[in-house]
Write an enzyme that holds these catalytic residues in place. Structure first.
Site, mmCIF file in Angstrom:
data_model
loop_
_atom_site.group_PDB
_atom_site.id
_atom_site.type_symbol
_atom_site.label_atom_id
_atom_site.label_comp_id
_atom_site.label_asym_id
_atom_site.label_seq_id
_atom_site.Cartn_x
_atom_site.Cartn_y
_atom_site.Cartn_z
ATOM 1 N N SER A 113 0.832 -1.213 0.000
ATOM 2 C CA SER A 113 0.000 0.000 0.000
ATOM 3 C C SER A 113 0.863 1.259 0.000
ATOM 4 C CB SER A 113 -0.900 0.029 1.233
ATOM 5 O OG SER A 113 -1.637 -1.167 1.340
HETATM 6 N N1 SAH Z 1 -0.980 -3.659 3.627
HETATM 7 C C1 SAH Z 1 -0.448 -4.576 2.648
HETATM 8 C C2 SAH Z 1 -1.401 -4.614 1.490
HETATM 9 C C3 SAH Z 1 -1.211 -5.759 0.590
HETATM 10 S S1 SAH Z 1 -2.403 -5.797 -0.725
HETATM 11 C C4 SAH Z 1 0.912 -4.049 2.228
HETATM 12 O O1 SAH Z 1 1.102 -2.836 2.346
HETATM 13 O O2 SAH Z 1 1.756 -4.811 1.784
HETATM 14 C C5 SAH Z 1 -3.725 -6.688 0.041
HETATM 15 C C6 SAH Z 1 -3.422 -8.089 0.453
HETATM 16 O O3 SAH Z 1 -4.662 -8.680 0.846
HETATM 17 C C7 SAH Z 1 -2.849 -8.993 -0.623
HETATM 18 O O4 SAH Z 1 -1.640 -9.546 -0.181
HETATM 19 C C8 SAH Z 1 -3.918 -10.069 -0.820
HETATM 20 O O5 SAH Z 1 -3.396 -11.356 -1.116
HETATM 21 C C9 SAH Z 1 -4.613 -10.057 0.521
HETATM 22 N N2 SAH Z 1 -5.960 -10.597 0.526
HETATM 23 C C10 SAH Z 1 -6.966 -10.447 -0.373
HETATM 24 N N3 SAH Z 1 -8.066 -11.103 0.004
HETATM 25 C C11 SAH Z 1 -7.771 -11.682 1.204
HETATM 26 C C12 SAH Z 1 -8.495 -12.514 2.105
HETATM 27 N N4 SAH Z 1 -9.765 -12.890 1.875
HETATM 28 N N5 SAH Z 1 -7.881 -12.936 3.228
HETATM 29 C C13 SAH Z 1 -6.582 -12.585 3.498
HETATM 30 N N6 SAH Z 1 -5.847 -11.807 2.683
HETATM 31 C C14 SAH Z 1 -6.431 -11.363 1.549
#
Ligand code: SAH
Length: 213
Positions: free
Chosen positions: A60
């Protein structure tokens, strides 16, 4: 590129965008973002942009990490927090320095493995990681004082609402990926839920099921 000057420039930019909480600004200033990004892109770590982390996912933008963290701690201290979507682990690290305990769920196993290694470099001891579908919450660890979702569902999952304590808050982007998503701040009250719309945002979708690849 990871110099103090580059980091200070980012903090200034966050302040210009309205981040005012001194604890959040301090944690953003002192949490290394470059260790959460693959080396080929790490020279861009202190830009205010999201960056690819593999598996079609992104780390993010610093602004949104700061904004969501600020919302989480703005209305009282938060002891037990759930994060849905560990991704790189960067938001997890920031949160862990602002709240009592962070429980974080990721559905893509290789991302979780990398996040675990990176978080252990920072020696943060108040984090539990789990490989599962975060839209179901984490029943054994509930109730939560706050839940942060880093992925956007089209509708708020009922399980997440149910796992909030009274006075607990859910910070979650809601909406279809192609359309405008809105960041929601939902507070559980004695007799229901209050919803505030914070701002327009852009997140990857919340998907069901888990992946091991
Ligand atoms: N805050 C993180 C954001 C990563 S993007 C960062 O800054 O790195 C969002 C993440 O949510 C992804 O890694 C994706 O695989 C995960 N995601 C999506 N749906 C999900 C679910 N149902 N349960 C757990 N993780 C999920």
């Amino acid at each position: 590129m990871t110099s103090q000057r580059t980091r200070e420039r980012l903090i200034k930019r966050l302040q210009e965008q309205g981040i005012i909480n001194p604890d959040v600004l301090d944690v953003m200033r002192t949490t290394p973002r470059h260790i959460f990004i693959d080396e080929a892109l790490s020279h861009r770590a202190y830009e205010d942009s999201s960056l690819p982390i593999g598996f079609s996912q992104t780390i993010s933008r610093p602004y949104i990490v700061a904004r969501m963290s600020e919302l989480i701690i703005s209305r009282g201290s938060r002891e037990n927090v759930l994060e849905v979507g560990t991704g790189s682990g960067y938001q997890t690290a920031v949160l862990a320095r602002l709240v009592g305990h962070v429980n974080s769920i990721e559905r893509i196993r290789p991302l979780q493995d990398k996040a675990r290694k990176r978080l252990s470099l920072l020696k943060l001891r108040n984090i539990n990681l789990r490989h599962s579908d975060g839209s179901m919450g984490w029943k054994e660890k509930a109730p939560f004082d706050a839940i942060l979702s880093a992925a956007a569902p089209e509708e708020v999952p009922e399980e997440l609402l149910e796992q909030l304590s009274i006075g607990g808050i859910l910070v979650i982007p809601v909406g279809e990926q192609e359309k405008q998503q809105k960041l929601h701040l939902i507070t559980r009250t004695e007799d229901g839920y209050d919803t505030e719309i914070i701002e327009d945002v852009y997140f990857v979708p919340l998907r069901s099921g888990v992946r091991t690849y």
